[in-house]
Scaffold this motif. Structure first.
Motif, PDB file in Angstrom:
ATOM      1  N   TRP A  56      53.424  11.878 -68.847  1.00  0.00           N
ATOM      2  CA  TRP A  56      54.221  12.887 -69.164  1.00  0.00           C
ATOM      3  C   TRP A  56      53.626  14.143 -68.849  1.00  0.00           C
ATOM      4  CZ3 TRP A  56      58.429  14.545 -70.081  1.00  0.00           C
ATOM      5  CH2 TRP A  56      58.848  15.962 -70.740  1.00  0.00           C
ATOM      6  N   GLU A  57      52.295  14.207 -68.692  1.00  0.00           N
ATOM      7  CA  GLU A  57      51.449  15.423 -68.121  1.00  0.00           C
ATOM      8  C   GLU A  57      51.887  15.837 -66.708  1.00  0.00           C
ATOM      9  OE1 GLU A  57      47.408  15.042 -69.101  1.00  0.00           O
ATOM     10  OE2 GLU A  57      47.538  15.362 -71.412  1.00  0.00           O
ATOM     11  N   THR A  58      52.109  14.540 -66.053  1.00  0.00           N
ATOM     12  CA  THR A  58      52.508  14.776 -64.602  1.00  0.00           C
ATOM     13  C   THR A  58      53.878  15.270 -64.334  1.00  0.00           C
ATOM     14  OG1 THR A  58      50.825  12.957 -64.196  1.00  0.00           O
ATOM     15  CG2 THR A  58      52.349  13.562 -62.229  1.00  0.00           C
ATOM     16  N   ILE A  59      54.902  14.544 -65.177  1.00  0.00           N
ATOM     17  CA  ILE A  59      56.261  14.847 -64.935  1.00  0.00           C
ATOM     18  C   ILE A  59      56.669  16.139 -65.663  1.00  0.00           C
ATOM     19  CG2 ILE A  59      58.362  13.957 -65.707  1.00  0.00           C
ATOM     20  CD1 ILE A  59      57.201  11.166 -65.173  1.00  0.00           C
ATOM     21  N   GLU A  60      56.025  16.650 -66.736  1.00  0.00           N
ATOM     22  CA  GLU A  60      56.624  17.725 -67.410  1.00  0.00           C
ATOM     23  C   GLU A  60      56.734  19.021 -66.594  1.00  0.00           C
ATOM     24  OE1 GLU A  60      55.910  19.794 -71.796  1.00  0.00           O
ATOM     25  OE2 GLU A  60      54.085  18.975 -70.775  1.00  0.00           O
ATOM     26  N   PRO A  61      55.648  19.307 -65.705  1.00  0.00           N
ATOM     27  CA  PRO A  61      55.822  20.516 -65.185  1.00  0.00           C
ATOM     28  C   PRO A  61      57.124  20.732 -64.042  1.00  0.00           C
ATOM     29  CG  PRO A  61      53.740  19.806 -65.035  1.00  0.00           C
ATOM     30  CD  PRO A  61      54.614  18.599 -65.731  1.00  0.00           C
ATOM     31  N   PRO A  95      66.162  23.587 -78.127  1.00  0.00           N
ATOM     32  CA  PRO A  95      66.534  22.266 -77.451  1.00  0.00           C
ATOM     33  C   PRO A  95      66.727  21.395 -79.043  1.00  0.00           C
ATOM     34  CG  PRO A  95      64.421  22.910 -76.750  1.00  0.00           C
ATOM     35  CD  PRO A  95      64.867  24.050 -77.644  1.00  0.00           C
ATOM     36  N   GLU A  96      67.778  20.395 -78.684  1.00  0.00           N
ATOM     37  CA  GLU A  96      67.972  19.579 -79.769  1.00  0.00           C
ATOM     38  C   GLU A  96      67.006  18.255 -79.759  1.00  0.00           C
ATOM     39  OE1 GLU A  96      72.067  18.107 -78.739  1.00  0.00           O
ATOM     40  OE2 GLU A  96      72.545  19.931 -78.236  1.00  0.00           O
ATOM     41  N   ALA A  97      66.452  18.029 -78.952  1.00  0.00           N
ATOM     42  CA  ALA A  97      65.362  16.965 -78.733  1.00  0.00           C
ATOM     43  C   ALA A  97      64.259  17.453 -77.689  1.00  0.00           C
ATOM     44  CB  ALA A  97      65.981  15.681 -78.377  1.00  0.00           C
ATOM     45  N   SER A  98      63.105  16.731 -77.719  1.00  0.00           N
ATOM     46  CA  SER A  98      62.113  17.117 -76.943  1.00  0.00           C
ATOM     47  C   SER A  98      62.598  16.542 -75.641  1.00  0.00           C
ATOM     48  CB  SER A  98      60.758  16.728 -77.554  1.00  0.00           C
ATOM     49  OG  SER A  98      60.620  15.232 -77.233  1.00  0.00           O
ATOM     50  N   PHE A  99      62.122  17.040 -74.523  1.00  0.00           N
ATOM     51  CA  PHE A  99      62.339  16.596 -73.204  1.00  0.00           C
ATOM     52  C   PHE A  99      61.569  15.224 -72.919  1.00  0.00           C
ATOM     53  CE2 PHE A  99      62.915  20.856 -70.994  1.00  0.00           C
ATOM     54  CZ  PHE A  99      64.464  20.968 -71.481  1.00  0.00           C
ATOM     55  N   GLU A 129      59.187  11.855 -55.159  1.00  0.00           N
ATOM     56  CA  GLU A 129      58.696  12.523 -53.987  1.00  0.00           C
ATOM     57  C   GLU A 129      57.147  12.924 -54.268  1.00  0.00           C
ATOM     58  OE1 GLU A 129      58.274  13.502 -49.869  1.00  0.00           O
ATOM     59  OE2 GLU A 129      59.900  12.078 -51.077  1.00  0.00           O
ATOM     60  N   GLU A 130      56.842  13.612 -55.399  1.00  0.00           N
ATOM     61  CA  GLU A 130      55.729  14.214 -55.880  1.00  0.00           C
ATOM     62  C   GLU A 130      54.719  12.899 -56.124  1.00  0.00           C
ATOM     63  OE1 GLU A 130      52.546  16.566 -56.806  1.00  0.00           O
ATOM     64  OE2 GLU A 130      54.509  17.233 -55.888  1.00  0.00           O
TER      65      GLU A 130
END
Length: 125
Positions: free
Chosen positions: A16-21, A33-37, A85-86
């Motif tokens: 999650w720390e990798t994807i969130e940004p 936001p209705e829900a967390s990403f 890709e990242e």
């Protein structure tokens, strides 16, 4: 706070720390936001892994309409492609040397398999 992580498809904290940004913030002014990403991404991963339909999401995920809406927005913006890709670059940087060393054939051997001889009864020659 979010839901409890119970499915094999759920992201780890490190993932999650990798994807969130990489997730674009698409908010309407004044709307929370209705829900967390993270819950939305976990729901999308659950759908992909389980093969269920949008309407069959378990109740501990955000409503299917919310998950589907964010999926469509991110799809239109190419978010999944950017994340993949990242991740490819991260794996390439981390494992590049290891793979290049271990894939090479041993000295004196070729990378191709030996040619098999066929029996006369099944050969077309």
């Amino acid at each position: 706070m979010g839901r409890q992580r119970v499915y094999p498809s759920d992201l780890t904290n490190q993932q999650w720390e990798t994807i969130e940004p990489m997730l674009p913030l698409i908010k309407e002014p004044g709307a929370d936001p209705e829900a967390s990403f993270r819950d939305i991404v976990d729901a999308i991963l659950y759908l992909d892994r389980s093969g269920c339909s949008w309407r069959q999401l378990p109740v501990d995920f955000p409503p299917w309409q919310t998950v589907y809406g964010w999926f469509q927005r991110w799809k239109a913006r190419g978010v999944a492609e950017r994340i993949l890709e990242e991740q490819r670059f991260i794996v390439t940087d981390t494992l590049g040397l290891l793979v290049s060393v271990t894939v090479l054939p041993r000295r004196g051997r070729t990378a191709t398999a030996p040619r098999r001889r066929c029996r006369a009864s099944i050969c077309s020659r």
